[in-house]
Design a protein around this motif. Structure first.
Motif, short mmCIF file in Angstrom:
data_model
loop_
_atom_site.label_atom_id
_atom_site.label_comp_id
_atom_site.label_asym_id
_atom_site.label_seq_id
_atom_site.Cartn_x
_atom_site.Cartn_y
_atom_site.Cartn_z
N VAL A 1 1.08 -0.98 0.09
CA VAL A 1 0.00 -0.38 -0.34
C VAL A 1 1.13 1.09 -0.06
CG1 VAL A 1 -1.89 1.09 1.55
CG2 VAL A 1 -2.19 -1.12 1.31
N HIS A 2 1.02 1.78 -1.32
CA HIS A 2 1.97 3.37 -0.86
C HIS A 2 0.38 4.60 -0.52
CE1 HIS A 2 4.76 1.31 -2.89
NE2 HIS A 2 3.59 0.67 -3.75
N LEU A 3 0.38 5.55 0.05
CA LEU A 3 0.51 6.34 0.22
C LEU A 3 -0.05 7.91 0.03
CD1 LEU A 3 -1.47 5.37 3.66
CD2 LEU A 3 -2.81 5.24 1.96
N ALA A 4 -0.23 8.74 -0.47
CA ALA A 4 -0.51 9.81 -0.51
C ALA A 4 -0.80 10.87 0.05
CB ALA A 4 -0.07 10.10 -2.05
N ILE A 5 0.02 11.41 1.06
CA ILE A 5 -0.93 12.60 1.57
C ILE A 5 0.01 13.46 1.92
CG2 ILE A 5 -1.85 12.17 4.35
CD1 ILE A 5 -1.03 9.50 5.21
N PRO A 6 -0.61 14.92 1.47
CA PRO A 6 -0.93 16.21 1.34
C PRO A 6 -0.11 16.64 2.37
CG PRO A 6 -2.82 16.08 0.17
CD PRO A 6 -2.60 14.84 0.84
N LYS A 7 0.86 17.82 2.88
CA LYS A 7 0.71 18.42 3.41
C LYS A 7 -1.00 19.38 4.05
CE LYS A 7 5.31 18.81 3.80
NZ LYS A 7 6.83 19.44 3.06
N PRO A 8 -1.09 19.73 5.00
CA PRO A 8 -1.94 20.45 5.47
C PRO A 8 -1.95 21.64 4.98
CG PRO A 8 -1.00 19.98 7.62
CD PRO A 8 -0.40 18.79 6.64
N SER A 9 -2.53 22.66 4.56
CA SER A 9 -2.33 23.90 3.78
C SER A 9 -3.53 25.28 4.41
CB SER A 9 -2.55 24.42 2.33
OG SER A 9 -2.12 25.27 1.98
N VAL A 10 -2.88 26.34 4.99
CA VAL A 10 -4.43 27.10 5.57
C VAL A 10 -5.11 27.73 4.49
CG1 VAL A 10 -2.71 27.54 7.89
CG2 VAL A 10 -2.32 28.85 5.55
N PHE A 11 -4.84 27.87 2.93
CA PHE A 11 -5.95 28.17 1.88
C PHE A 11 -6.85 26.86 1.89
CE2 PHE A 11 -1.26 30.48 2.17
CZ PHE A 11 -2.01 31.71 2.44
N VAL A 12 -7.87 27.26 1.53
CA VAL A 12 -8.39 26.45 0.66
C VAL A 12 -8.52 26.24 -0.22
CG1 VAL A 12 -10.80 25.73 0.46
CG2 VAL A 12 -10.08 27.51 2.67
N LYS A 13 -7.91 26.93 -1.25
CA LYS A 13 -7.88 26.53 -2.76
C LYS A 13 -6.38 25.58 -3.11
CE LYS A 13 -9.65 30.62 -4.76
NZ LYS A 13 -9.51 32.05 -5.53
#
Length: 541
Positions: free
Chosen positions: A150-162
């Motif tokens: 299993v390979h997960l691609a979890i992006p970094k959280p951002s304060v900008f909604v877009k």
């Protein structure tokens, strides 16, 4: 006992060096054969304990097997670890109690040995590795899956909604030999992965097998065309249900194996929703509910100023009108006539709005409804029936019985002519055919094969032993017996018993024959003749 031992020693002393070596080799080969046969019979049958082990798991399992004194060996190429067949299950249970094999995936135990002062990036990487390992272990628990990554691609959280991105996952499956996953199992894996990661949708999970086949394609919203496995299974269940219903109804009347039924169901799997709004006139306007009412009156003319006798009567309110809405224009409100006021134009309007019947209907048509049924029934026209005395006779169907069968089948299938159902009942003579169940031959049965292997093993051992005995040991013993008869067997008493003195005359033919035989022996075996003469000389001395 001592005499026999002395004789054996004397016989060995009289053998040549080559004969002694042959006897020793034969005896040693016999003992070696017996020992090898015993060891071969005691060798256990090895079976696979685990295959495709990682190096770490393989080393831990071997160490545990050595501690448990369980013999093991490797298959050719080292692809599998083998143990005795009678210890496979016991060894697996003991190794499972120790948590072996752990598998190539690491889970949340990776978080147990966190070092002090670890960076946030390394901690996040370890958490993602642990989550991937746990998900892989969960997927591997499915019976048809041999291994999973299993390979997960979890992006970094951002304060900008877009700039916010949703996580995604990729799953690679290695299937067991000859096993496949159906649509429901693939869907279960997709929802398992998506439910384990926050804010991950099922559309963001991609599943492929070891051959590179995309398994999650049928679960995309744009590629959901045609019938899937569940829908085909539902159609088969509907058809089998009608077949069993018809057979259960006709079997008591016709007997077993005297009818066959087949059903073809046309199922509608489309999803349909309908919303309709209809208006109907009020059935009874007099009793209808008034929504609104509006009245207006306009008059034009001269002499409309205030008049009358001043006083208390003038200040009284007017009397309510008793005339209908459409009244004579010559009469005014309060009992005054139009002529008294010289009114030239009087206009009155009255508007009454009643409630109108309104119906809003929202219909959701069921999925999997039956659009059409096609049923075909074949009845045996030459049924065999038995009377009270056990005599068998052939009976054909009458017209009344045919009509009765037709009506029964129509009721059993729920025949609907408006739906387009069709029913075809035919009467035909069945051919008698005895269905032969092919039994596995005796020589192909597993028990027979195992018994043949054991017998072949012992037969091979017996053949080798017989070869050594009759080709090595027996010739050596024959040589010893011949030597014994030529040396120690020619005593004075035995000579008189074997060859009487009366026969040793030149005129006796047997004497010449014996003499010729002795000459041949002297030419062929001079050592034996010399030993015999030496024995004779020593005995006469």
């Amino acid at each position: 006992m001592a005499e026999q031992k002395n004789k054996a020693v004397n016989l060995l002393d009289q053998l040549t060096l080559q004969q002694k070596m042959g006897v020793m080799v034969g005896v040693a080969a016999l003992f070696a054969l017996i020992a090898g046969a015993w060891m071969w019979g005691q060798t256990p049958d090895y079976r696979v304990l685990y295959s495709n082990l990682s190096d770490r798991d393989g080393g831990a399992i071997i160490e545990s097997l050595q501690q448990m004194n369980v013999p093991y060996k490797f298959a050719e190429g080292g692809g599998a670890l083998l143990v005795a067949s009678n210890q496979v299950h016991e060894a697996r249970l003991k190794l499972a109690s120790q948590g072996l094999p752990k598998g190539g995936n690491v889970g949340f135990e990776l978080m147990e040995n966190q070092k002090f002062g670890i960076t946030q990036f390394a901690e996040q990487v370890n958490y993602q590795r642990a989550l991937e390992g746990e998900l892989a272990r969960s997927v591997e628990s499915i019976g048809a899956v041999a291994a999973a990554r299993v390979h997960l691609a979890i992006p970094k959280p951002s304060v900008f909604v877009k700039e916010q991105q949703k996580p995604s996952a990729s799953v690679v499956l290695s299937m067991q030999g000859g096993r496949l996953l159906d649509s429901a199992q693939v869907s279960a894996i997709i929802h398992l992965i998506s439910s384990s990661v926050p804010e991950m949708s099922a559309k963001s999970v991609t599943v492929v097998d070891q051959n590179g086949t995309l398994l999650s394609a049928s679960h995309d919203g744009n590629t959901n065309e045609g019938l899937d496995a569940n829908q085909l299974k539902y159609v088969q269940q509907i058809e089998q249900s009608y077949i069993k219903r018809i057979e259960a109804l006709l079997t008591p009347m016709l007997g077993a194996n005297n009818m066959r039924a087949q059903v073809s169901a046309d199922i509608d799997f489309s999803r349909t929703e309908q919303t309709s709004e209809s208006y109907k006139p009020n059935q009874n306007s007099a009793d209808g509910t008034i929504r609104s009412k509006q009245s207006s009156e306009a008059m034009n003319g001269s002499g409309l100023d205030a008049s009358g006798v001043p006083g208390a009567l003038t200040n009284q309110p007017p009397v309510p009108a008793t005339a209908p809405i459409v009244a004579d224009t010559g009469t005014q409100a309060g009992g005054a006539t139009a002529n008294s006021g010289n009114i030239s134009n009087l206009q009155k309007e009255s508007t009454v709005n009643y409630e109108v019947d309104r119906t809003i209907r929202h219909t959701v048509l069921p999925v999997g409804s039956i659009k059409r049924l096609s049923v075909a029934v074949v009845v045996n026209g030459n049924r065999k029936v038995s009377d009270a005395k056990g005599r068998t006779s052939t009976k054909t169907l009458t017209d009344a019985e045919k009509e009765q069968i037709d009506n029964l089948v129509r009721n059993a299938m729920g025949f609907d002519q408006a739906r387009g159902d069709s029913l075809n009942v035919q009467v035909a003579a069945f051919t008698e055919s005895k269905e032969m169940i092919e039994e596995t031959p005796l020589w192909k049965q597993p028990d027979t094969i195992e018994l043949a292997k054991e017998l072949l093993k012992y037969a091979l051992i017996a053949a080798v032993m017989l070869f050594v005995i009759f080709r090595v040991i027996k010739p050596a013993l024959d040589t010893l017996l011949t030597l014994k008869s030529n040396t120690g067997g020619f005593t004075a008493s035995q000579e008189s018993e074997a060859i009487p003195e009366a026969t040793y005359t030149p005129s006796n033919p047997s004497y010449e024959q014996s003499l010729q035989t002795a000459r041949q022996i002297a030419q062929q075996e001079p050592m034996i003749v010399a030993s015999v003469i030496k024995e004779w000389v020593s005995n006469n001395g």
